[in-house]
Design an enzyme around this catalytic site. Sequence first.
Site, PDB file in Angstrom:
ATOM      1  CG  HIS A  21      -2.109  -0.652   1.232  1.00  0.00           C
ATOM      2  ND1 HIS A  21      -2.513  -1.449   2.408  1.00  0.00           N
ATOM      3  CD2 HIS A  21      -3.110  -0.836   0.315  1.00  0.00           C
ATOM      4  CE1 HIS A  21      -3.638  -2.009   2.142  1.00  0.00           C
ATOM      5  NE2 HIS A  21      -4.259  -1.886   0.837  1.00  0.00           N
ATOM      6  CB  CYS A  23      -2.429   0.321   8.629  1.00  0.00           C
ATOM      7  SG  CYS A  23      -1.301   0.097   7.658  1.00  0.00           S
TER       8      CYS A  23
HETATM    9  N1  ARG Z   1      -3.760  -7.131   6.509  1.00  0.00           N
HETATM   10  C1  ARG Z   1      -4.155  -5.978   5.789  1.00  0.00           C
HETATM   11  C2  ARG Z   1      -3.908  -6.171   4.288  1.00  0.00           C
HETATM   12  O1  ARG Z   1      -3.149  -6.729   3.880  1.00  0.00           O
HETATM   13  C3  ARG Z   1      -3.185  -4.911   6.421  1.00  0.00           C
HETATM   14  C4  ARG Z   1      -3.605  -3.712   5.904  1.00  0.00           C
HETATM   15  C5  ARG Z   1      -2.755  -2.399   6.400  1.00  0.00           C
HETATM   16  N2  ARG Z   1      -3.251  -1.247   6.138  1.00  0.00           N
HETATM   17  C6  ARG Z   1      -2.507   0.007   5.455  1.00  0.00           C
HETATM   18  N3  ARG Z   1      -3.462   0.942   5.367  1.00  0.00           N
HETATM   19  N4  ARG Z   1      -1.364  -0.185   4.819  1.00  0.00           N
HETATM   20  O2  ARG Z   1      -4.875  -5.717   3.642  1.00  0.00           O
END
Ligand code: ARG
Length: 278
Positions: A173, A271
């Site tokens: 991300h 996150c």
């Molecule tokens: N386990 C989640 C995923 O892989 C983690 C998300 C983390 N969020 C972020 N804004 N980077 O989607």
Amino acid sequence: MTAAASTAPGRADRRYLMCEPVHYTVSYEINPWMDKTRHTDADLAVRQWRTLRDTYLDLGHTVETIEPIAGLPDMVYAANGATVVDGVVYSAAFRYPERQPEGPAYQKWFADRGFVTHTAAETNEGEGDLLVVGDVILAGTGFRTERSAHAEAQELFGRPVVSLELVDPHYYHLDTALAVISSSSAAPQVAYFAPAFSAGSRAVLEQMFPDAILATERDAVALGLNAVSDGENVVVAPGAVDLSAALRERGYTPIPVDTSELLKGGGGAKCCTLEIRS
Ligand code: ARG
């Protein structure tokens, strides 16, 4: 030179949405940080999350919460739940089926409170990949959010959206590879981990932010780029020591908050934090 005589443009009140990790676990693997065989501790996750929430409250910010839903362990990563700009909500449409019910859940939270919401036609993971910096939106692609969603967001918000290509699956991300340090229109500023981006995207970042903070690998592996700034105070992973030093040098105040348990799911402070911009 006194470091405090800096470019830090000053703190602004923020309104955040968060989701307490009462159902926290790692029961599937959709990023390289996740390992189903590793023990997780929901109580510890909740304690760390409450410390993060209390940190925002102590800084004078407003924190709203959404009810966690059993069976959606990643709901704690509220940043992915939507993107909110000028009070307009662009819903998330998740790539992986395990997270797809989160999109409508977050959208309903906003609709129930009178926000104008727009149901996304294109795959996007909210503020995980759409970051407002000054008057523009930086948008990640490569692992989760489609480029077509960048165009959809630009049409909806009427702000320029700049696409950035992510190339390292650990930084899947945009908010794992780049932190918005100042979103002031006059002096927008970011920190980023250059190796997470394609060559072309690095060139774009260099052009847009010639004075950006360049994070080290040590910062990146601690998920230090997953930081939350109010323009003055920057909530950041304790392991991101180089980033914290660079922030201090520029007159910002790094505030280390340990979110190590939530790192097992591949997330940090940012996150867990969705900004509500009205
Ligand atoms: N386990 C989640 C995923 O892989 C983690 C998300 C983390 N969020 C972020 N804004 N980077 O989607």
